[in-house]
Write a protein that holds these residues in place. Sequence first.
Motif, PDB file in Angstrom:
ATOM      1  N   LEU A  12      47.342  52.025  48.440  1.00 19.82           N
ATOM      2  CA  LEU A  12      47.281  50.658  47.960  1.00 19.82           C
ATOM      3  C   LEU A  12      45.932  50.331  47.334  1.00 19.82           C
ATOM      4  O   LEU A  12      45.853  49.543  46.388  1.00 19.82           O
ATOM      5  CB  LEU A  12      47.559  49.693  49.116  1.00 19.82           C
ATOM      6  CG  LEU A  12      48.983  49.716  49.683  1.00 19.82           C
ATOM      7  CD1 LEU A  12      49.104  48.746  50.845  1.00 19.82           C
ATOM      8  CD2 LEU A  12      50.004  49.382  48.615  1.00 19.82           C
ATOM      9  N   ALA A  13      44.867  50.907  47.866  1.00 21.49           N
ATOM     10  CA  ALA A  13      43.529  50.607  47.339  1.00 21.49           C
ATOM     11  C   ALA A  13      42.594  51.755  47.646  1.00 21.49           C
ATOM     12  O   ALA A  13      42.767  52.471  48.643  1.00 21.49           O
ATOM     13  CB  ALA A  13      42.998  49.308  47.928  1.00 21.49           C
TER      14      ALA A  13
ATOM     15  N   THR B 112      34.228  46.617  49.055  1.00 20.32           N
ATOM     16  CA  THR B 112      34.638  46.531  47.652  1.00 20.32           C
ATOM     17  C   THR B 112      35.589  47.685  47.365  1.00 20.32           C
ATOM     18  O   THR B 112      35.273  48.845  47.674  1.00 20.32           O
ATOM     19  CB  THR B 112      33.431  46.589  46.710  1.00 20.32           C
ATOM     20  OG1 THR B 112      32.509  45.563  47.076  1.00 20.32           O
ATOM     21  CG2 THR B 112      33.860  46.380  45.261  1.00 20.32           C
ATOM     22  N   ALA B 113      36.738  47.358  46.783  1.00 23.14           N
ATOM     23  CA  ALA B 113      37.759  48.391  46.589  1.00 23.14           C
ATOM     24  C   ALA B 113      38.515  48.165  45.282  1.00 23.14           C
ATOM     25  O   ALA B 113      38.641  47.035  44.808  1.00 23.14           O
ATOM     26  CB  ALA B 113      38.738  48.396  47.758  1.00 23.14           C
ATOM     27  N   ARG B 114      38.990  49.260  44.727  1.00 22.25           N
ATOM     28  CA  ARG B 114      39.868  49.195  43.564  1.00 22.25           C
ATOM     29  C   ARG B 114      41.305  49.103  44.053  1.00 22.25           C
ATOM     30  O   ARG B 114      41.827  50.036  44.650  1.00 22.25           O
ATOM     31  CB  ARG B 114      39.697  50.433  42.689  1.00 22.25           C
ATOM     32  CG  ARG B 114      40.516  50.372  41.385  1.00 22.25           C
ATOM     33  CD  ARG B 114      40.446  51.689  40.649  1.00 22.25           C
ATOM     34  NE  ARG B 114      41.156  52.737  41.379  1.00 22.25           N
ATOM     35  CZ  ARG B 114      40.959  54.044  41.190  1.00 22.25           C
ATOM     36  NH1 ARG B 114      40.042  54.450  40.325  1.00 22.25           N
ATOM     37  NH2 ARG B 114      41.647  54.948  41.883  1.00 22.25           N
ATOM     38  N   VAL B 115      41.914  47.968  43.808  1.00 26.18           N
ATOM     39  CA  VAL B 115      43.305  47.759  44.208  1.00 26.18           C
ATOM     40  C   VAL B 115      44.209  48.327  43.115  1.00 26.18           C
ATOM     41  O   VAL B 115      44.023  48.040  41.924  1.00 26.18           O
ATOM     42  CB  VAL B 115      43.588  46.263  44.426  1.00 26.18           C
ATOM     43  CG1 VAL B 115      45.065  46.025  44.674  1.00 26.18           C
ATOM     44  CG2 VAL B 115      42.767  45.746  45.605  1.00 26.18           C
TER      45      VAL B 115
ATOM     46  N   TRP C  37      49.515  51.230  35.732  1.00 28.60           N
ATOM     47  CA  TRP C  37      48.346  50.905  34.931  1.00 28.60           C
ATOM     48  C   TRP C  37      47.671  49.610  35.407  1.00 28.60           C
ATOM     49  O   TRP C  37      46.623  49.238  34.916  1.00 28.60           O
ATOM     50  CB  TRP C  37      48.744  50.770  33.464  1.00 28.60           C
ATOM     51  CG  TRP C  37      49.853  49.783  33.252  1.00 28.60           C
ATOM     52  CD1 TRP C  37      49.738  48.460  33.012  1.00 28.60           C
ATOM     53  CD2 TRP C  37      51.244  50.076  33.278  1.00 28.60           C
ATOM     54  NE1 TRP C  37      50.974  47.886  32.884  1.00 28.60           N
ATOM     55  CE2 TRP C  37      51.927  48.849  33.044  1.00 28.60           C
ATOM     56  CE3 TRP C  37      51.988  51.239  33.473  1.00 28.60           C
ATOM     57  CZ2 TRP C  37      53.318  48.769  33.001  1.00 28.60           C
ATOM     58  CZ3 TRP C  37      53.372  51.143  33.439  1.00 28.60           C
ATOM     59  CH2 TRP C  37      54.017  49.942  33.191  1.00 28.60           C
ATOM     60  N   TYR C  38      48.291  48.907  36.366  1.00 28.88           N
ATOM     61  CA  TYR C  38      47.693  47.698  36.920  1.00 28.88           C
ATOM     62  C   TYR C  38      46.640  48.098  37.953  1.00 28.88           C
ATOM     63  O   TYR C  38      46.928  48.834  38.901  1.00 28.88           O
ATOM     64  CB  TYR C  38      48.747  46.830  37.611  1.00 28.88           C
ATOM     65  CG  TYR C  38      49.651  46.057  36.688  1.00 28.88           C
ATOM     66  CD1 TYR C  38      49.550  46.180  35.310  1.00 28.88           C
ATOM     67  CD2 TYR C  38      50.608  45.190  37.194  1.00 28.88           C
ATOM     68  CE1 TYR C  38      50.381  45.454  34.472  1.00 28.88           C
ATOM     69  CE2 TYR C  38      51.442  44.462  36.357  1.00 28.88           C
ATOM     70  CZ  TYR C  38      51.327  44.607  34.992  1.00 28.88           C
ATOM     71  OH  TYR C  38      52.146  43.898  34.154  1.00 28.88           O
ATOM     72  N   GLU C  39      45.435  47.606  37.827  1.00 31.78           N
ATOM     73  CA  GLU C  39      44.414  47.811  38.841  1.00 31.78           C
ATOM     74  C   GLU C  39      43.364  46.725  38.679  1.00 31.78           C
ATOM     75  O   GLU C  39      43.216  46.130  37.607  1.00 31.78           O
ATOM     76  CB  GLU C  39      43.789  49.202  38.742  1.00 31.78           C
ATOM     77  CG  GLU C  39      43.068  49.482  37.438  1.00 31.78           C
ATOM     78  CD  GLU C  39      42.432  50.861  37.436  1.00 31.78           C
ATOM     79  OE1 GLU C  39      41.296  50.970  36.942  1.00 31.78           O
ATOM     80  OE2 GLU C  39      43.060  51.807  37.937  1.00 31.78           O
ATOM     81  N   GLY C  40      42.648  46.452  39.751  1.00 35.92           N
ATOM     82  CA  GLY C  40      41.620  45.425  39.706  1.00 35.92           C
ATOM     83  C   GLY C  40      40.646  45.620  40.853  1.00 35.92           C
ATOM     84  O   GLY C  40      40.945  46.272  41.868  1.00 35.92           O
TER      85      GLY C  40
END
Length: 359
Positions: A300-301, A318-321, A329-332
């Motif tokens: 998930l992250a 701090t993590a890349r979800v 291609w969705y990430e944030g």
Amino acid sequence: MERQRGGCLLNGCVTLLVLALALVGYGWWRLETAPGRTEARARDDVTRVAAATRTRLSAAAAGGSLLETELDRAFRKGPDSWAEERDGRHVTVTALLTGSTGVWMGTVTADGCYEFTVTPAAAPPPVRAREVPDGRCERLLPRPAREPADVARDLAAELRATAPKGTAGDSARWTILTSTPGVRLQDRAYEGSGAAQVTVALVWLDGGSGPRGWDCYEFRVRAPHTATFKPLKPDGCHRIQRERDARAEAARRDQLDEVAGRIRRALGDAVAQDGRLTDAGTRRVFALRQEDAVTPQQVLANLSHTDRSADGSRITLTARVNGLRSMPWYEGCYAFRVDLRARTVTARSTVKTCSVPGS
């Protein structure tokens, strides 16, 4: 006997020589007459072009009128290739038509000057076509450039005739806006539903004062037989795409917020047990896999870095979800703030860089 064999050999040589001479003669004749045959084929193509143009004019005038935009599509030529005269309901068009045929060295073309006489009617009307002296086409004057507003008026009239709903109506509308010279369909969309549905098209029209000489217009089509248009500023032609991008960004953000919420709840459960968050507990949370994952990498992250306060009671992860498998291609980047004293966890998106080592 020897003399007979020699005679047969001589007769065979004479036969071959005659055949060779005949072939050379035929080849020479073909070369000599090739230009005439090629020209004839090109002229035949002019005749075919005239017949096809006649058919297009008849179809265009079947609605009871023959607009400039319909003529542009019927001839599919530059502005200097045809001219029209209108006398009441009668429309006479003089046009220079070009035919061509391919040869091994390239292409040979031929021209023909034709006159088409049309009387628009409520059904496909007969169109009289006849070839006229070439001098008629040599005297054709350059067609004046049309104002975008005049072109838009013609297009709206055509769109009104295609206002009925359904696939056939859509096909006719898009054909009008994509095949008319000097018209470029930028985007299209539908607003509303049922009887209130409106077809919206954003279109560039040549001959204006906008970027590169193109002006932006919006057309709105709604049954029964209603079509309106209005000029827009140049950036107006990108409105539908901006709205589409905004919806996609909102969907992306909603999905990432949903995934971040799952991580936040998992961290909250870990803290709620004993008021602590160990490295092992953090690793377990960030090892949570997507529900439809097929590889261990589909978590998930991905944790980027960890910051702890001096007393250790507040932790920022701090993590890349990551997006779900259906939209990888969705990430944030998200910051998860853990307060061990209050045993609370919050999550918010951040513009902070969260590159994951080794990714």
